[in-house]
Write a protein that holds these residues in place. Structure first.
Motif, mmCIF file in Angstrom:
data_model
loop_
_atom_site.group_PDB
_atom_site.id
_atom_site.type_symbol
_atom_site.label_atom_id
_atom_site.label_comp_id
_atom_site.label_asym_id
_atom_site.label_seq_id
_atom_site.Cartn_x
_atom_site.Cartn_y
_atom_site.Cartn_z
ATOM 1 N N GLN A 84 40.696 36.665 37.933
ATOM 2 C CA GLN A 84 41.594 37.633 38.573
ATOM 3 C C GLN A 84 41.569 38.950 37.796
ATOM 4 N N GLU A 87 38.436 40.892 38.429
ATOM 5 C CA GLU A 87 38.532 41.651 39.681
ATOM 6 C C GLU A 87 39.307 42.958 39.507
ATOM 7 N N HIS A 214 50.941 34.556 38.916
ATOM 8 C CA HIS A 214 49.713 34.874 39.648
ATOM 9 C C HIS A 214 48.999 33.662 40.254
ATOM 10 N N ILE A 297 44.597 34.097 45.876
ATOM 11 C CA ILE A 297 44.614 34.116 44.404
ATOM 12 C C ILE A 297 43.311 34.660 43.825
ATOM 13 N N ILE A 298 42.237 34.690 44.618
ATOM 14 C CA ILE A 298 40.958 35.204 44.126
ATOM 15 C C ILE A 298 40.144 35.676 45.328
#
Length: 404
Positions: A84, A87, A214, A297-298
């Motif tokens: 995460q 990203e 998260h 989440i991703i």
């Protein structure tokens, strides 16, 4: 579940072979205290079955909401958390680890001797973040019982002592030699604990709070965390150790378990407890390209990247592994960024699809996601070590046999 109507392209009658097999071969003979298995396809739970006891001493049956030590099934969660941050541009995979942990700059490799009198040589390569994800870092685990380096890990309590902090682990590792130069071999290790430390560092937030915000909150994973709360205790399973002769002995009593207190060490490699439904939410998010019930989440492309085989030359684990331990069968299996990845179905000698990925835990829990069949399987029990019985391969054979 006993009718003949298909559920998401799975035959319910054939899924019942899971219950029959586990009862006949493991639970009835006393090899496992109990088990809980979930199979889902196309987002629909087709089979979920608790069997046996979660606490033999108190005669408590396994229930769907039983809380299990998932140990190394923590690793995929930590890996997603770290990606995460990838990203968000917080790091690159080829960044040297010493960019974030300066004490790791001049790493050395074990040559001879015993702790604290090691003879070492300079590492011939620089450890990168990707080496941590793929267990090609040169780090190890104390429980390997293979080398003088892992003996030092045991002596220093680096395998998850409750009194150790993440910072103390990282600082202590800076003082120890690597097993090999980074990127040259595969060895299961504390690498993912280091990733947990980096999540905390890069996000500037305590690791447990980061995961809560998260991963756990978005996926409604209400029973997952680093310790068992008072109100959860009644649902917390006992953990057992294998004894020769297919016997069990109590290894961790729920009442006195270290998981009952908040330790300083938040192990990204093996510190979480969870339930089968919580972990299903996580696994189903992976199966659906990174989102579950509208919560992403991703990113889809990031997840595709993670579940590629990242071992050099697209090798499988037997070509690179120096240790004998893994939570997945070796042949036909590569390793991605946080998961094992099936690269050759025939070579693996276990039914499935190319691209299937997942992992397991020390107490014999396991999961896999098959993106080809949109299939998720999660198995929960509490028996150490995970290598005791070939249940994971047997379950794959049964589950794949139920596909219509």
């Amino acid at each position: 579940m006993t009718n003949s109507k298909q559920i998401a392209g799975l035959a319910p009658g054939r899924l019942l072979n899971i219950e029959r097999h586990l009862d006949r071969c493991y639970i009835h003979p006393g090899k496992l205290p109990g088990a809980l298995t979930l199979v889902a396809r196309r987002g629909e739970v087709a089979y979920v079955k608790p069997q046996g006891l979660m606490d033999v001493e108190r005669n408590k049956p396994v229930c769907r909401d039983t809380i299990f030590r998932i140990y190394s099934m923590t690793k995929p969660i930590t890996s997603i958390a770290m990606m995460q941050l990838y990203e968000q541009g917080r790091f690159l995979l080829d960044d040297p680890v010493h960019k974030y942990i300066p004490a790791w700059k001049k790493q050395r490799v074990y040559s001879s001797g015993v702790y604290p009198c090691f003879l070492t040589t300079p590492a011939t390569s620089t450890m990168t973040i990707r080496d941590l994800f793929t267990h090609m870092s040169g780090l190890t685990y104390g429980f390997m019982n293979r080398t003088n380096v892992d003996a030092a890990y045991r002596e220093l309590g680096l395998d998850g002592s409750q009194d150790l902090t993440m910072e103390a682990l990282v600082n202590q590792l800076a003082e120890l030699p690597l097993e090999f130069s980074p990127g040259t071999a595969w060895n299961y290790s504390v690498s993912t604990d280091v990733l947990g430390y980096l999540v905390q560092l890069l996000a500037d937030q305590p690791f447990d709070e980061y995961l809560q915000k998260h991963v756990f909150d978005p996926l409604d994973m209400t029973d997952t965390g680093f310790h068992v709360r008072d109100e959860q205790l009644d649902r917390f399973a006992a953990c057992y150790q294998y004894k020769p002769g297919d016997q069990l002995k109590l290894q961790d009593d729920p009442e006195t378990s270290p998981f009952r207190r908040k330790g300083k060490f938040l192990s990204g490699g093996g510190g979480l407890v969870s339930t089968i439904d919580d972990y299903f939410h996580f696994a189903q998010a992976l199966c659906q390209g990174g989102e579950f019930r509208g919560q992403r989440i991703i990113g889809r492309k990031t997840l595709e990247f993670m579940r590629n085989n990242h071992l050099p030359g697209s090798q499988d684990l037997p070509g690179l592994a120096v240790g004998s331990f893994s939570e997945a069968p070796y042949a036909g299996t590569g390793f991605g960024l946080g998961f094992s990845v099936k690269t050759d179905v025939a070579k693996s000698q276990t039914n499935g699809s190319v691209g299937e990925y997942g992992w397991g835990g020390l107490a014999s829990t396991s999961f896999f996601v098959d993106p080809v069949e949109e299939l998720v399987m999660i198995f929960m029990t509490q028996l150490i070590p995970s290598s005791t019985y070939p249940i994971r391969q047997e379950l794959r054979a049964i589950v794949n046999g139920a596909l219509v």
